[in-house]
Design an enzyme around this catalytic site. Structure first.
Site, mmCIF file in Angstrom:
data_model
loop_
_atom_site.group_PDB
_atom_site.id
_atom_site.type_symbol
_atom_site.label_atom_id
_atom_site.label_comp_id
_atom_site.label_asym_id
_atom_site.label_seq_id
_atom_site.Cartn_x
_atom_site.Cartn_y
_atom_site.Cartn_z
ATOM 1 N N LYS A 1 -23.876 98.495 0.844
ATOM 2 C CA LYS A 1 -23.680 97.331 -0.570
ATOM 3 C C LYS A 1 -24.624 95.884 0.087
ATOM 4 C CE LYS A 1 -20.177 94.771 -2.456
ATOM 5 N NZ LYS A 1 -18.989 94.496 -2.694
ATOM 6 N N SER B 1 -17.073 94.805 -6.768
ATOM 7 C CA SER B 1 -18.339 94.069 -6.536
ATOM 8 C C SER B 1 -18.830 95.425 -6.293
ATOM 9 C CB SER B 1 -17.829 93.042 -6.194
ATOM 10 O OG SER B 1 -18.140 93.399 -4.146
ATOM 11 N N SER C 1 -12.536 94.713 -4.137
ATOM 12 C CA SER C 1 -13.967 95.524 -4.364
ATOM 13 C C SER C 1 -14.188 96.797 -3.622
ATOM 14 C CB SER C 1 -15.408 94.105 -3.970
ATOM 15 O OG SER C 1 -15.078 93.116 -4.486
#
Length: 454
Positions: free
Chosen positions: A88, A157, A181
């Protein structure tokens, strides 16, 4: 043999160990799959692209794969050596850009975050950085298309991670979870994850949203693969302790929480099917009274989140026009409604009391895990997640509470909806520190429910 890019972590690791596949072959297959499926890489995304990747480090990945193959040939190879992973775009990698999918952040860290340092030591091969909702402040990641339907949200997210896994561009990825997330994109994309017990995985070197609420964790298509990754991320030997645990005689309870949203038809059917599978596998469903803790954290969660967010984002006070609208609103709302030091401390005291009440409840009633839908609805159309703060209320309705309590939560696919054909997801929530037992049971449950494939 299955096409190399379709392999999961465990499958790839076994083939690499037996010499039936090289890391160079596996990495080339994943890079080719990215070229084939991801579409145009861009900041804002487009309707024709998945756009999971912010940056792909193709030549570096090929060099790392050759080094992993040499390490295996020398007989010095951990279980994950040569397996590709995507990080990420919050995870620092020495010498690589770090942007949090924002136009405001342009850092090149001089040291790895702790998680990547551990995965690198295991010999994993970095393919690139994956999109996040800007600075992880949202549950949609609308610049990323859901591989199941490009016009739908991949969730957030950690949306790039969920999409890349579902599209079989990479077997392993990382995410973070402040209000859901890790779990939201896994639910949207038909993949698996665990939000670990708070503190199990180091956050050092990861761009924060709320240090009080953030959790780092693994994402993969299967729970078994998440177990391998979590062990490595936590600094443990990933090759040990992999087993499925029978459910017979274990006590499960349906969550007393509804999050304020009704389940849609497909989600309700998927959850009912998961509960039936728990029963079929011998799990005992019990119905104890709720714990002596609030079932809605109310204003406390918001006060802590916004206060923590402001601490990091003060560095951008002179450049706020560069934010997407929703993030600018989040920052400004924290300034309009500031919480005092006393108020912040009081919220954290109430948080500790709630966590203790849940710990007592699990112990008193002998409940191994709660069962809960991960999110109330299937993936919704993408497009408005950056327009205003709080447009992701339905996404985080059930997930954010467990960040507040700090206990582990495994999310895995429940079914594909009969009405929409989109994935649904079920979560198993256990007492703090039961991460490994929870993963073992979730692995058994997944053997019954299956892993959806595009």
């Amino acid at each position: 043999m299955t096409r190399p890019a379709d392999l999961g972590v465990s499958e790839a690791s076994a083939l690499l160990a037996r010499g039936e596949l090289s890391s160079a072959e596996l990495v080339d297959a994943c890079l080719a799959r990215i070229d084939e499926r991801d579409g145009r890489h861009s900041h804002d995304g487009d309707s024709e692209s998945i756009n999971a990747w912010v940056r792909v480090y193709a030549e570096d990945a090929r060099a790392e794969a050759r080094a992993a193959d040499a390490r295996r040939a020398a007989g010095d190879a951990p279980a994950l050596c040569g397996v590709p992973v995507g990080l990420k775009d919050l995870y620092a990698v020495a010498g690589k850009p770090l942007t949090a999918s924002s136009r405001l952040l342009h850092e090149v860290p001089d040291r790895d975050c702790d998680v990547w340092a551990r995965l690198r030591a295991e010999g994993m091969v970095l393919l690139g950085h994956l999109h996040t909702h800007e600075f992880a402040v949202g549950g949609t990641t609308d610049q990323v298309g859901n591989p199941w339907a490009l016009d739908r949200s991949a969730g957030g997210s950690s949306g790039g991670s969920g999409a890349a896994l579902a599209a079989r561009m990479v077997p392993a990825a990382t995410g973070t979870d402040t209000a859901g997330s890790l779990r939201i994109p896994s639910a949207r994309c038909g993949t698996s994850t665990i939000k670990p017990t708070r503190g199990l995985v180091s956050l050092r070197g990861i761009v924060p949203l709320s240090p009080s609420l953030d959790h780092a964790g693994p994402m993969a298509r299967s729970v078994e693969d998440c177990t391998l990754l979590l062990r490595a991320m936590a600094g443990l030997d990933p090759g040990r302790g992999l087993r499925a645990r029978p459910l017979a005689g274990l006590r499960f309870a349906l969550s007393p929480r509804d999050g304020g949203f009704e389940l849609d038809e497909d989600t309700a059917a998927g959850f009912d099917g998961a509960v039936a599978a728990v029963r079929a596998l011998g799990g005992v469903l019990v119905d104890p009274p709720p714990p002596g803790a609030p079932l809605d954290v109310g204003r406390d969660f918001l006060d802590v989140l916004r206060a923590d967010l402001l601490v990091y984002h003060r560095r951008f006070d002179d450049r706020r026009e560069g934010y997407r609208p929703s993030l600018r609103e989040w920052v400004e709302s924290g300034e309009r409604e500031p919480v005092s030091g006393e108020g912040y401390a009081a919220a954290q005291v109430r948080r500790g009391e709630a966590a203790a009440a849940w710990a007592d409840w699990f112990a008193e009633h002998g409940v191994f895990a709660l069962l809960e839908p991960t999110i109330p609805v299937v993936a919704r159309p993408r497009g408005d997640g950056y327009e205003h703060a709080g447009t992701d209320r339905v996404e985080i309705a059930l997930t954010h509470y467990w960040n507040w309590i700090g206990v582990p939560a495994v999310a895995l696919p429940a079914s594909l909806g009969r009405r929409t054909g989109l994935p649904t997801s079920v979560s198993l929530i256990g007492p703090a520190g039961t991460d490994w037992a929870l993963l073992e049971v979730a692995t058994t449950l997944q053997s019954e429910l299956g892993v959806p494939a595009l």
